[in-house]
Motif scaffolding. Structure first.
Motif, PDB file in Angstrom:
ATOM      1  N   LEU A 176       0.834  -1.205   0.000  1.00 15.06           N
ATOM      2  CA  LEU A 176       0.000   0.000   0.000  1.00 15.06           C
ATOM      3  C   LEU A 176       0.871   1.258   0.000  1.00 15.06           C
ATOM      4  O   LEU A 176       0.556   2.252  -0.665  1.00 15.06           O
ATOM      5  CB  LEU A 176      -0.941   0.004   1.209  1.00 15.06           C
TER       6      LEU A 176
ATOM      7  N   ARG B 135      -6.012   5.186  -6.073  1.00 17.24           N
ATOM      8  CA  ARG B 135      -6.658   4.176  -5.228  1.00 17.24           C
ATOM      9  C   ARG B 135      -5.587   3.309  -4.578  1.00 17.24           C
ATOM     10  O   ARG B 135      -4.901   2.549  -5.243  1.00 17.24           O
ATOM     11  CB  ARG B 135      -7.603   3.298  -6.041  1.00 17.24           C
TER      12      ARG B 135
ATOM     13  N   ASP C  30      -5.397   0.544  -2.831  1.00 19.93           N
ATOM     14  CA  ASP C  30      -6.258  -0.570  -2.494  1.00 19.93           C
ATOM     15  C   ASP C  30      -6.133  -1.634  -3.582  1.00 19.93           C
ATOM     16  O   ASP C  30      -5.784  -1.314  -4.710  1.00 19.93           O
ATOM     17  CB  ASP C  30      -7.708  -0.027  -2.470  1.00 19.93           C
TER      18      ASP C  30
ATOM     19  N   THR D 252      -6.445   1.799 -10.490  1.00 19.64           N
ATOM     20  CA  THR D 252      -5.785   2.543  -9.405  1.00 19.64           C
ATOM     21  C   THR D 252      -5.515   4.002  -9.797  1.00 19.64           C
ATOM     22  O   THR D 252      -5.185   4.818  -8.931  1.00 19.64           O
ATOM     23  CB  THR D 252      -4.421   1.913  -9.057  1.00 19.64           C
TER      24      THR D 252
ATOM     25  N   TYR E 131      -9.314   4.456   2.629  1.00 18.71           N
ATOM     26  CA  TYR E 131      -8.655   3.332   3.307  1.00 18.71           C
ATOM     27  C   TYR E 131      -8.805   2.120   2.383  1.00 18.71           C
ATOM     28  O   TYR E 131      -9.650   2.131   1.469  1.00 18.71           O
ATOM     29  CB  TYR E 131      -9.275   3.113   4.696  1.00 18.71           C
ATOM     30  N   PRO E 132      -7.996   1.063   2.584  1.00 24.89           N
ATOM     31  CA  PRO E 132      -8.020  -0.063   1.639  1.00 24.89           C
ATOM     32  C   PRO E 132      -9.236  -0.960   1.820  1.00 24.89           C
ATOM     33  O   PRO E 132      -9.145  -2.100   2.282  1.00 24.89           O
ATOM     34  CB  PRO E 132      -6.715  -0.801   1.939  1.00 24.89           C
ATOM     35  N   ARG E 133     -10.369  -0.450   1.449  1.00 22.84           N
ATOM     36  CA  ARG E 133     -11.647  -1.124   1.677  1.00 22.84           C
ATOM     37  C   ARG E 133     -11.753  -2.440   0.910  1.00 22.84           C
ATOM     38  O   ARG E 133     -12.207  -3.447   1.440  1.00 22.84           O
ATOM     39  CB  ARG E 133     -12.749  -0.165   1.224  1.00 22.84           C
ATOM     40  N   LYS E 134     -11.319  -2.381  -0.352  1.00 22.66           N
ATOM     41  CA  LYS E 134     -11.439  -3.578  -1.174  1.00 22.66           C
ATOM     42  C   LYS E 134     -10.550  -4.708  -0.635  1.00 22.66           C
ATOM     43  O   LYS E 134     -10.977  -5.861  -0.553  1.00 22.66           O
ATOM     44  CB  LYS E 134     -11.044  -3.239  -2.612  1.00 22.66           C
ATOM     45  N   LEU E 135      -9.335  -4.358  -0.259  1.00 22.77           N
ATOM     46  CA  LEU E 135      -8.417  -5.352   0.281  1.00 22.77           C
ATOM     47  C   LEU E 135      -9.000  -5.967   1.557  1.00 22.77           C
ATOM     48  O   LEU E 135      -9.082  -7.190   1.698  1.00 22.77           O
ATOM     49  CB  LEU E 135      -7.048  -4.723   0.571  1.00 22.77           C
TER      50      LEU E 135
ATOM     51  N   TRP F 274      -7.938   4.134   9.855  1.00 17.88           N
ATOM     52  CA  TRP F 274      -8.785   3.206   9.103  1.00 17.88           C
ATOM     53  C   TRP F 274     -10.098   2.952   9.831  1.00 17.88           C
ATOM     54  O   TRP F 274     -11.159   2.945   9.221  1.00 17.88           O
ATOM     55  CB  TRP F 274      -8.061   1.877   8.866  1.00 17.88           C
TER      56      TRP F 274
END
Ligand SMILES: Nc1ncnc2c1ncn2[C@@H]1O[C@H](COP(=O)(O)OP(=O)(O)OP(=O)(O)O)[C@@H](O)[C@H]1O
Ligand SMILES: [Mg+2]
Length: 361
Positions: free
Chosen positions: A118, A128, A130, A152, A161-165, A192
């Motif tokens: 990240l 992005r 993520d 991205t 924040y890395p929502r998808k991850l 986060w």
């Protein structure tokens, strides 16, 4: 790499985008397809090189741009060649995280690598920060590689924040990963959690809004009259005079300053002019008698008092205006008694019509 051969192969591959589905592929080349998604299909060209053929030029440009941003790092496939609808790149081996995590735990070491990934995304300029776990590959040496990066970049709105991850990890591994982040970087963890909480609140609010639309619409229909300003003529005159004052002053200042006048003199002239208007208005009101009671408001005074800046001067002018108003009053009375009788018999509504005209000029 033999680009002529590659171009020939690609010329015999047709890839078509579909709505919410993986691309449709017509492959008349000797290349073998190794995978496909919604944006393109990927074919093996040599032992180490594959070519991704896209359904449209924009996706191709975008992915190439995103991969190019990270070429100096070890995180992405190396780029070899680009055409309007294809990109030749290094074949990424290893196991993707979706598969890996089906049989292995999410260790703290892996979490560290994910956070480093990240950080690299951020450093190379991705909007992005993520990625889905299935596009992240764990190599034999323990390092990570990432594919499918078009989304991205060139984005307006992204989750902060890395929502998808996190979501792609699944409930259990999401908790494990967050626990690692909390231990490794409490400040990042707090941020986060803050965004996750904000998202939960936003979705709760959306539900509330969704459930009571009729109530809200009815309420707006019933109460929006409170926002209207043109029905009450007296109030309307006050607002209109205020509006005129503001527009006039702004325009005058602009004009005078453009002509090279001194700022203080310009303001002095404006005040003089406006005081004169106030006196005339005052005179007109007194001339029309006190038929609207003692609580009347001088629209121009109301405006200048609201503005605050010239409060003192406004009062002075009001007083002065009162004296002159007396003169104007007697003068007008003698001149226009008949008209005034007529005006008095008129409804209160037409009382400020002259000033409305003035205000609208
Ligand atoms: N560089 C690569 N090395 C090895 N395999 C690859 C590579 N790039 C893509 N693939 C394979 O091809 C599949 C489709 O590629 P990719 O995910 O990039 O397509 P996409 O259409 O952009 O997908 P999406 O619909 O998620 O955007 C991948 O899941 C992977 O299996
Ligand atoms: Mg993609």
């Amino acid at each position: 790499m033999d680009t002529t051969y590659l171009e020939q192969c690609v010329a015999n591959i047709k890839v078509r985008n579909l709505v919410n589905e993986d691309v449709e592929v017509e492959n008349q080349s000797p290349l073998t397809m190794i995978g496909k998604g919604r944006q393109g299909a990927v074919f093996q060209v040599t032992e180490d090189i594959c070519v991704k053929v896209f359904g449209n030029n924009e996706d191709c440009e975008r992915e190439y741009y995103a991969l190019a941003l990270g070429q100096h790092t070890n995180l992405f496939p190396k780029l070899y060649h680009k055409g309007p609808l294809h990109i030749a790149m290094e074949i990424i081996r290893g196991v993707d995280l979706r598969e890996y995590l089906q049989s292995q735990p999410l260790s703290k070491e892996l979490s560290v690598k994910l956070i480093e990934m990240l950080i690299t995304f951020k450093e190379i300029g991705y909007e992005r920060i993520d990625h889905h776990k299935r596009q992240i590959y764990l190599q034999q040496d323990g390092s990570l590689k990432v594919i499918d990066v078009a989304r991205t970049v060139w984005r307006d709105r992204v989750y902060p924040y890395p929502r998808k991850l996190l979501n792609s990890l699944g409930t259990e591994n999401k908790e494990v990963f967050l626990a690692h982040v909390q231990e490794l970087s409490p400040v990042l963890y707090d941020e986060w959690i803050h965004y996750i909480r904000m998202e939960e609140i936003a979705s709760e609010i959306y539900q509330v809004l969704l459930e009571s639309p009729k109530k809200n619409v009815d309420m707006v229909k019933a109460l929006s009259d409170k926002l209207l300003t043109t029905n009450d003529e007296e109030r309307y005159v006050i607002l209109m005079a205020g509006l005129m004052h503001k527009v006039f002053k702004e325009q005058w200042v602009k004009t005078m300053l453009a002509r090279g006048e001194e700022t203080s003199k310009v303001y002095e002239k404006i005040d003089e002019y406006w005081d004169k208007q106030k006196r005339e208005f005052k005179a007109l009101k007194e001339n029309q008698g006190n038929d609207h009671g003692g609580d009347s408001v001088d629209p121009i005074d109301a405006e200048s008092q609201k503005g605050g800046k010239k409060k003192g001067k406004g009062k002075e002018a009001h007083h002065d205006g009162g004296k002159k108003a007396g003169n104007a009053n007697s003068k007008n009375k003698g001149k226009d008694t008949k008209k005034q009788e007529k005006d008095k018999s008129k409804k209160k509504k037409g009382k400020y019509s002259k000033w409305l005209t003035f205000g609208l000029m």
